[in-house]
Design an enzyme around this catalytic site. Structure first.
Site, short mmCIF file in Angstrom:
data_model
loop_
_atom_site.label_atom_id
_atom_site.label_comp_id
_atom_site.label_asym_id
_atom_site.label_seq_id
_atom_site.Cartn_x
_atom_site.Cartn_y
_atom_site.Cartn_z
N HIS A 161 92.91 135.26 22.16
CA HIS A 161 93.52 134.46 23.23
C HIS A 161 92.85 134.71 24.58
O HIS A 161 93.28 134.18 25.60
CB HIS A 161 95.02 134.79 23.30
CG HIS A 161 95.84 133.82 24.05
ND1 HIS A 161 96.52 134.13 25.21
CD2 HIS A 161 96.09 132.50 23.82
CE1 HIS A 161 97.17 133.07 25.65
NE2 HIS A 161 96.93 132.07 24.85
N LYS A 163 90.28 134.61 27.77
CA LYS A 163 89.44 133.63 28.47
C LYS A 163 88.52 134.42 29.40
O LYS A 163 88.96 134.91 30.44
CB LYS A 163 90.27 132.64 29.28
CG LYS A 163 91.11 131.66 28.42
CD LYS A 163 92.45 132.20 28.09
CE LYS A 163 93.29 131.17 27.32
NZ LYS A 163 94.61 131.73 26.94
N ASP A 168 75.08 136.90 33.67
CA ASP A 168 74.01 137.87 33.98
C ASP A 168 74.51 139.31 34.01
O ASP A 168 73.86 140.18 34.61
CB ASP A 168 73.33 137.51 35.31
CG ASP A 168 72.48 136.26 35.22
OD1 ASP A 168 72.09 135.89 34.11
OD2 ASP A 168 72.21 135.65 36.28
N HIS A 339 100.63 127.21 33.73
CA HIS A 339 99.99 128.01 32.68
C HIS A 339 99.54 129.37 33.19
O HIS A 339 99.05 130.20 32.41
CB HIS A 339 98.80 127.25 32.09
CG HIS A 339 98.29 127.81 30.80
ND1 HIS A 339 97.15 128.59 30.73
CD2 HIS A 339 98.76 127.73 29.54
CE1 HIS A 339 96.93 128.94 29.48
NE2 HIS A 339 97.89 128.43 28.72
N LYS A 341 99.24 133.17 34.14
CA LYS A 341 99.83 134.40 33.59
C LYS A 341 99.66 135.49 34.65
O LYS A 341 98.67 136.22 34.67
CB LYS A 341 99.14 134.81 32.29
CG LYS A 341 99.33 133.79 31.14
CD LYS A 341 98.19 132.86 31.06
CE LYS A 341 98.10 132.02 29.79
NZ LYS A 341 99.19 131.73 28.98
N ASP A 346 105.62 144.56 44.37
CA ASP A 346 105.74 145.14 45.72
C ASP A 346 104.69 144.61 46.69
O ASP A 346 104.36 145.26 47.67
CB ASP A 346 105.65 146.67 45.64
CG ASP A 346 106.83 147.28 44.91
OD1 ASP A 346 107.84 146.57 44.71
OD2 ASP A 346 106.75 148.45 44.51
#
Length: 421
Positions: A161, A163, A168, A339, A341, A346
């Protein structure tokens, strides 16, 4: 008939034994949420990085990439790459951005870059043969994670899952963006999604290159090395980053430890933006304890009308009443899929990456989340939270208790399958 009956009983016993063996292989232990301290998260950052199984790396620069701007930066960086481009993603569907990315990677390969593309076999099954062909004809290496084969029979529910893009060996893009046209734009309507990623430069990129290498080696057996992929990296800023990605067999994953532990370290406020928010009972109790010691806990999720998977939202609804009773404030955004996440604590520390706040991400999928100590980034993320909350609906406990029987039935029914959704 007696013999046939005995054979059937034997086969059933073997099936039960096989299921038990596979469950035992994939089983992970729950996390004890006991890490609390009067010290702030800044002082405990080395401890947090350590228990989350990742190094704490100083000297980095982090740039926030919001919504469709991510793809402008992604394509620009690929066009300027000179040595190597590594792409790892869960979801790639044929469309405008998919074709543009395939073309950019093919061009990079033709000018001499080593291009490696690692795709989750389930999430990327609709990549389009044309896009794959464009890349492979140009010299890109394309591999699929956990394809449907007998050798993967015990792991087909385990998906990649993450991404992640590494350019380089000097810059990495990490977050929630998928290679799908709905991620273009600026979340301006019900079609276009909202999401957040970061571009990271500095010594931590070597670690992120290693994250890509983990699954690449597992699928291709190729170990890459050298300055083209692991260059010496000087400090690029003053931001400390600690990646969480490891998933030891028989133990809790790093992303689960990270997300659960910071609940106990919060002293003022917690802000969570997550599309699939299904915390375990122990985490709900930890949220309640945080509220009891004065922490303002707020959670922003898409409503069923904005979600790409309303079944998951119904599964999440099953625990909303307990969260509300604990004092957690929950906001649902009805207009499009949120979407991102993201979690901030604080106003100083942030988590951003691919991980949902649910058991599937915490116990099954391969994920990548960055813990980042940077007050300016946390402020930006909190501002984005407030932006979407301004158009969201806050769930009130008494009204929620009175929701319809059919709604409650769906909540409880879909929760039974939340590990598979």
């Amino acid at each position: 008939m007696l013999v046939i009956g005995l054979v059937l009983v034997l086969l059933l016993g073997l099936l039960v034994l096989l299921v038990a063996v596979l469950w035992s292989i994939r089983r992970q232990h729950d996390v004890s949420l006991s890490m609390t301290s009067p010290e702030g998260i800044e002082q405990l950052l080395p401890s947090l990085a350590g228990v989350a199984l990742g190094p704490l790396v100083a000297g980095n620069d982090v740039e926030l990439l919001e919504n469709g701007r991510y793809f402008n930066v992604l394509l620009e960086r690929i066009h300027s790459a000179r040595r190597s481009v590594h792409v790892e993603t869960f979801l790639w569907k044929d469309g405008d951005i998919g074709r543009r990315l395939a073309t950019a990677l093919a061009e990079a390969a033709r000018r001499g870059c080593a291009v490696r593309v690692l795709l989750d076999a389930n999430g990327c099954r609709f990549i389009g043969e044309g896009n794959r062909s464009i890349m492979e004809r140009a010299g890109c290496r394309v591999a699929f994670f956990h394809d449907t084969a007998l050798r993967n029979i015990g792991f087909l529910n385990n998906r990649d899952h993450r991404k992640l893009v590494v350019i380089d060996g000097r810059e990495a893009l990490v977050g929630g963006h998928c290679i799908v046209d709905q991620w273009l734009g600026n979340a301006e309507d019900h079609v276009h999604h909202a999401d957040l990623s970061v571009a990271v430069r500095g010594p931590v990129v070597n670690v992120l290159q290693g994250v890509f290498s983990e699954n690449w080696v597992g699928e291709t057996s190729e170990v890459f090395s050298g300055a083209d992929v692991f260059p010496h990296l000087e400090p690029a800023g003053d931001v400390s980053v600690h990646p969480a990605y490891l998933k030891p067999e028989g133990s809790a994953s790093a992303v689960k430890i990270l997300h659960h532990t910071v609940i106990g370290l919060a002293r003022e406020r917690i802000r969570i933006q997550n599309p699939y928010f299904i915390p375990q009972p122990a985490a709900i109790d930890a949220f309640g304890e945080a509220v009891a010691r004065g922490v303002d806990v707020q959670v922003l999720v898409p409503a069923t009308s904005g979600s790409d998977n309303p079944k998951v939202q119904h599964a999440a609804h099953r625990n909303f009443e307990k969260l509300l009773r604990c004092g957690v404030r929950i906001f649902e955004y009805p207009h499009t899929l949120l979407h991102q996440k993201v979690m901030t604590v604080d106003g100083t520390w942030s988590a951003i990456g691919s991980s949902n706040f649910d058991d599937r991400s915490f116990e099954t999928n391969d994920e990548l989340t960055l813990g980042i100590l940077d007050r300016s980034l946390a402020t930006r993320l909190d501002d984005i939270f407030d932006h979407y909350v301004g158009r969201a609906d806050e769930i009130q406990l008494e009204a929620w208790r009175r929701r319809g029987i059919w709604h409650k039935a769906q909540d409880n029914a879909f929760y039974l399958f939340h590990l598979l959704l």
